[in-house]
Design an enzyme around this catalytic site. Structure first.
Site, mmCIF file in Angstrom:
data_model
loop_
_atom_site.group_PDB
_atom_site.id
_atom_site.type_symbol
_atom_site.label_atom_id
_atom_site.label_comp_id
_atom_site.label_asym_id
_atom_site.label_seq_id
_atom_site.Cartn_x
_atom_site.Cartn_y
_atom_site.Cartn_z
ATOM 1 N N HIS A 428 0.822 -1.218 0.000
ATOM 2 C CA HIS A 428 0.000 0.000 0.000
ATOM 3 C C HIS A 428 0.850 1.260 0.000
ATOM 4 O O HIS A 428 2.054 1.245 0.267
ATOM 5 C CB HIS A 428 -0.953 -0.001 1.199
ATOM 6 C CG HIS A 428 -0.282 0.076 2.549
ATOM 7 N ND1 HIS A 428 0.036 1.268 3.155
ATOM 8 C CD2 HIS A 428 0.096 -0.900 3.406
ATOM 9 C CE1 HIS A 428 0.592 1.035 4.337
ATOM 10 N NE2 HIS A 428 0.647 -0.281 4.511
ATOM 11 N N CYS A 447 2.651 -4.961 6.998
ATOM 12 C CA CYS A 447 2.376 -4.745 5.579
ATOM 13 C C CYS A 447 3.554 -4.049 4.903
ATOM 14 O O CYS A 447 4.442 -3.509 5.562
ATOM 15 C CB CYS A 447 1.105 -3.924 5.407
ATOM 16 S SG CYS A 447 -0.402 -4.858 5.741
#
Length: 536
Positions: A428, A447
């Protein structure tokens, strides 16, 4: 006769009874001592037993045919090369097998040897193709990769249907990376055999213009490692500066041409330790030795390198810097492979439960208005008011979720790239752009954050639209959370390599930021992998 012996005998009788050797009339094949030995020795393995039963317990290694000779010759040759692959050569011990062959005196002994060769072959073939460590999660819980193990029948049927040398030769990863790592291993072994890279460089800081014994030691070490042509200069001149810059580039360091603390730590790393990294990398390459390869188009994220890359037909077509999980064990990014099937433009951030109860709930207990950029949401998706006390809730009893709506300050930035998995890991954007300038980029909760997420999106969308940038930007400008499916899902591989190579064959090294490679090396060493003939 013991109960165990009786049961074993019963199993052997059952095996022979279902084989082509079972009495079927005047023309039935006689059950020999060889067949009896084979049946006895395979009775504990259903798949090997099924293979031999189907061929009437006839040999594939110890017979007198040319095919048997070719198979056992190819096996012995392959076993003798085990050390070149970074495998535990003593585990297979080709010389001991040859000695056992020479000592066979009876048909029964030959039958026992037949099965021993099959078991040895299967053990070696699996180690070579998919790794010595068949369950890396036992070494480190964060290595959640599914190893592409093959069935016993794959190895036995393949051996019989192809020329033995060809089948054995194709078991190791057939990737350019694996071949280049083997070359790096050979070069490092040669370096070690010839005394290494010389004396270490004294600690401190050396920069252009400096002179003295430390600079001379640095110069000599750079020459020995191949970064500097032979020279007698005692001054930190332009040639040494350029050599240091190249070294820094090849080791993931800040490229400034100054030999400071982190650069000297890497320069002083021994060739033995570099060799361990290469052997571990070869083992890791076997873990992703998938039948269909990594994918014609695939995304590769090397955690230690802090980069995410897209490859098309084996060629690098896009790369960007990344930020990965923190070194704390509960925040480290795991290793696994999956398929990216969509992206979300203008995403909401649904806070993981671990972050809610570990970081935000303590703040809410003290102040209901804390973390006001996040909405508190009930099980039906309704926003919960802050005009209440949260002090009564514990980590277990807190019944709400938390969400951050799309916007410029959203923790996920403007886009996230999804390969749905049970670990809740994805790629992301992020508003924290300054972190990408750091040398070590371990700041997330697990992440992977991307420095150039829009360009990454354009590269993915180019496969399905003629104007990927225009398509993406129109959805972005809407401000609305929008899911965009990928017409063709793209494999994503989160890997961890402290040693890897470039297409030109240069070997790169990175720091073992999570300490995983050290533990893998210990496991390989315990299994019998050696350096320079000496167990380390």
């Amino acid at each position: 006769m013991t109960h165990r012996t009786f049961l074993r005998g019963a199993a052997v009788i059952a095996l022979l009874a279902t084989s082509t050797l079972a009495p079927q009339g005047a023309g039935a094949v006689q059950v020999t001592a060889f067949h009896q030995a084979v049946a006895e020795n395979v009775s504990g393995d259903d798949q090997i037993a099924a293979f031999y039963r189907e061929r009437g317990f006839e040999p594939i290694w110890t017979g007198g045919t040319q095919a048997d000779l070719e198979r056992r010759t190819a096996l012995i040759e392959a076993l003798s090369m085990a050390g070149h692959h970074g495998l535990p050569a003593s585990k297979y011990n080709a010389e001991a097998i040859l000695s056992r062959m020479a000592s066979v005196r009876s048909a029964y002994d030959r039958g026992s040897l037949e099965v021993a060769l099959t078991e040895l072959y299967l053990d070696f073939a699996r180690d070579l193709q998919t790794g010595v460590i068949d369950n890396p999660r036992r070494v480190r819980a964060e290595i959640v990769r599914e190893i592409p193990l093959r069935e016993t029948s794959y190895y036995l049927d393949g051996l019989m249907s192809d020329t033995p040398r060809a089948f054995l030769g194709a078991l190791a990863p057939q990737t350019p990376e694996y071949a280049r790592l083997m070359g790096a291993k050979l070069r490092l072994e040669n370096t070690i055999a010839h005394g290494g890279w010389g004396v270490t460089v004294p600690s401190g800081k050396f920069e252009p213009g400096d002179t003295g014994a430390g600079v001379v030691a640095l110069r000599d070490r750079l020459i020995a490692m191949g970064y500097l042509d032979r020279t007698v200069t005692a001054r930190y001149d332009a040639s040494i500066t350029e050599a240091v810059r190249l070294f820094q580039e090849n080791h993931g360091l800040e490229v400034d041409g100054i030999a400071g603390g982190s650069t000297l730590d890497q320069i002083n790393t021994t060739p033995q330790d570099r060799l361990k990294s290469v052997i571990v990398a070869m083992e890791r390459e076997r873990w992703i030795n998938m039948p269909g390869g990594l994918g014609q188009r695939h995304i590769l994220v090397n955690l230690t390198d802090f980069n995410a890359r897209i490859f098309d037909d084996g060629k690098l077509t896009f790369e960007t810097r990344s930020v990965i999980g923190h070194q704390e064990r509960d925040r480290q990014t795991p290793e696994f492979s999956d398929e990216m099937d969509h992206m979300v433009i203008n995403p909401s951030w649904f806070v993981p439960r671990s972050i809610i109860v570990g970081e935000y709930l303590p703040k809410l207990r003290n102040n209901p208005g804390a973390v006001s950029h996040l909405e508190i949401v009930d099980s039906r998706g309704r926003v919960v008011g802050r005009n209440q006390s949260f002090a009564r809730f514990t980590e277990r009893s807190f019944p709400f979720s938390m969400r951050q709506r799309p916007g410029p300050n959203n923790a996920l930035g403007s886009v996230k790239f999804m390969f749905p998995n049970k670990y809740n890991i994805y790629l992301h954007d992020t508003p924290a752009k300054s972190l990408f300038s750091h040398e070590v980029r371990t700041y997330s909760h697990g992440c992977v954050r991307l420095n150039d997420p829009h360009d990454f999106a354009y590269a993915l969308l180019a496969a399905q639209t003629s104007d990927p940038e225009g398509f993406f930007q129109s959805r972005l400008r809407s401000g609305t959370e929008t899911r965009v499916n990928l017409d063709n899902p793209v494999p994503v591989h989160l890997i961890y390599r402290t040693a890897f190579t470039t297409a030109k064959g240069h070997t790169q090294f990175r720091r073992d930021i999570y300490g995983r490679d050290a533990e893998i090396w210990d496991a390989l060493s315990a299994a019998g992998v050696e350096i320079g003939g000496v167990r380390s």
